[in-house]
Design a protein around this motif. Structure first.
Motif, mmCIF file in Angstrom:
data_model
loop_
_atom_site.group_PDB
_atom_site.id
_atom_site.type_symbol
_atom_site.label_atom_id
_atom_site.label_comp_id
_atom_site.label_asym_id
_atom_site.label_seq_id
_atom_site.Cartn_x
_atom_site.Cartn_y
_atom_site.Cartn_z
ATOM 1 N N ILE A 24 -34.063 19.405 26.187
ATOM 2 C CA ILE A 24 -34.687 18.616 25.135
ATOM 3 C C ILE A 24 -33.816 18.775 23.895
ATOM 4 N N VAL A 25 -33.575 17.668 23.210
ATOM 5 C CA VAL A 25 -32.745 17.672 22.006
ATOM 6 C C VAL A 25 -33.597 17.198 20.843
ATOM 7 N N THR A 26 -33.565 17.945 19.739
ATOM 8 C CA THR A 26 -34.301 17.579 18.537
ATOM 9 C C THR A 26 -33.341 17.407 17.370
ATOM 10 N N VAL A 27 -33.756 16.562 16.431
ATOM 11 C CA VAL A 27 -33.012 16.354 15.191
ATOM 12 C C VAL A 27 -34.024 16.412 14.047
ATOM 13 N N GLU A 28 -33.685 17.167 13.010
ATOM 14 C CA GLU A 28 -34.537 17.217 11.823
ATOM 15 C C GLU A 28 -34.174 16.042 10.922
ATOM 16 N N ASN A 29 -35.192 15.245 10.576
ATOM 17 C CA ASN A 29 -34.975 14.066 9.742
ATOM 18 C C ASN A 29 -35.165 14.383 8.263
ATOM 19 N N ASN A 30 -34.609 13.551 7.419
ATOM 20 C CA ASN A 30 -34.692 13.748 5.966
ATOM 21 C C ASN A 30 -36.125 13.692 5.443
ATOM 22 N N ASP A 31 -37.013 12.997 6.142
ATOM 23 C CA ASP A 31 -38.400 12.886 5.689
ATOM 24 C C ASP A 31 -39.247 14.101 6.095
ATOM 25 N N GLY A 32 -38.632 15.100 6.726
ATOM 26 C CA GLY A 32 -39.343 16.306 7.134
ATOM 27 C C GLY A 32 -39.834 16.281 8.567
ATOM 28 N N SER A 33 -39.776 15.131 9.204
ATOM 29 C CA SER A 33 -40.195 15.058 10.606
ATOM 30 C C SER A 33 -39.093 15.585 11.514
ATOM 31 N N VAL A 34 -39.463 15.849 12.734
ATOM 32 C CA VAL A 34 -38.516 16.272 13.762
ATOM 33 C C VAL A 34 -38.566 15.227 14.859
ATOM 34 N N GLU A 35 -37.406 14.716 15.235
ATOM 35 C CA GLU A 35 -37.355 13.686 16.261
ATOM 36 C C GLU A 35 -36.825 14.263 17.563
ATOM 37 N N ILE A 36 -37.574 14.040 18.628
ATOM 38 C CA ILE A 36 -37.093 14.371 19.958
ATOM 39 C C ILE A 36 -36.218 13.209 20.392
ATOM 40 N N LYS A 37 -34.942 13.497 20.566
ATOM 41 C CA LYS A 37 -33.978 12.458 20.909
ATOM 42 C C LYS A 37 -33.780 12.336 22.409
ATOM 43 N N ASN A 38 -34.069 13.403 23.124
ATOM 44 C CA ASN A 38 -33.837 13.377 24.559
ATOM 45 C C ASN A 38 -34.710 14.436 25.215
ATOM 46 N N LEU A 39 -35.358 14.062 26.294
ATOM 47 C CA LEU A 39 -36.076 15.003 27.153
ATOM 48 C C LEU A 39 -35.745 14.606 28.580
ATOM 49 N N ALA A 40 -35.163 15.523 29.319
ATOM 50 C CA ALA A 40 -34.789 15.239 30.702
ATOM 51 C C ALA A 40 -35.152 16.432 31.577
#
Length: 123
Positions: A24-40
């Motif tokens: 699973i890959v996450t990215v922290e966004n500027n708005d404070g949210s965390v986006e899951i970019k990939n789940l395999a």
């Protein structure tokens, strides 16, 4: 597409008996949210709760953050995320057709739009 975000993301690997079976890959966004970019999850390990465990792990790593993710409009994938407590946010029309050279077909559905889902930390 993965190269667009991997250098700014965090990669987590799920293992069973010293064998890597999920990522699973996450990215922290500027708005404070965390986006899951990939789940395999490796095909042989699907439908065993591993994907859910990976999501739960990310939710524990970011306990006070809104988690968002984008996915194709595959019925089983949307059912899975909804069963994990994720709710519909919005869609980006033609995301997959605009960003991938060949059509993506899953479960007989040609994937066109990116469907965004979210889960708040207090859910």
């Amino acid at each position: 597409m993965i190269m667009r975000y991997l250098d700014r993301g965090s990669l987590y690997v799920g293992s069973i008996d010293n064998k890597d079976v999920a990522v699973i890959v996450t990215v922290e966004n500027n708005d404070g949210s965390v986006e899951i970019k990939n789940l395999a999850v490796a095909a042989a390990y699907r439908r065993k709760g591993i994907g859910r465990k990976m999501l739960e792990y990310v939710e524990k790593v970011y306990p006070d953050r809104k988690i968002i993710l984008g996915t194709g409009e595959t019925p089983s994938t949307l059912r899975f995320y909804r069963s994990c407590g994720y709710l519909y946010s919005h869609r980006i029309p033609n995301f997959f057709t605009d960003n991938y050279p060949n059509p993506i077909v899953e479960e007989g559905v040609t994937i066109r739009d990116m469907i965004y889902l979210f889960k708040k930390s207090d859910q």
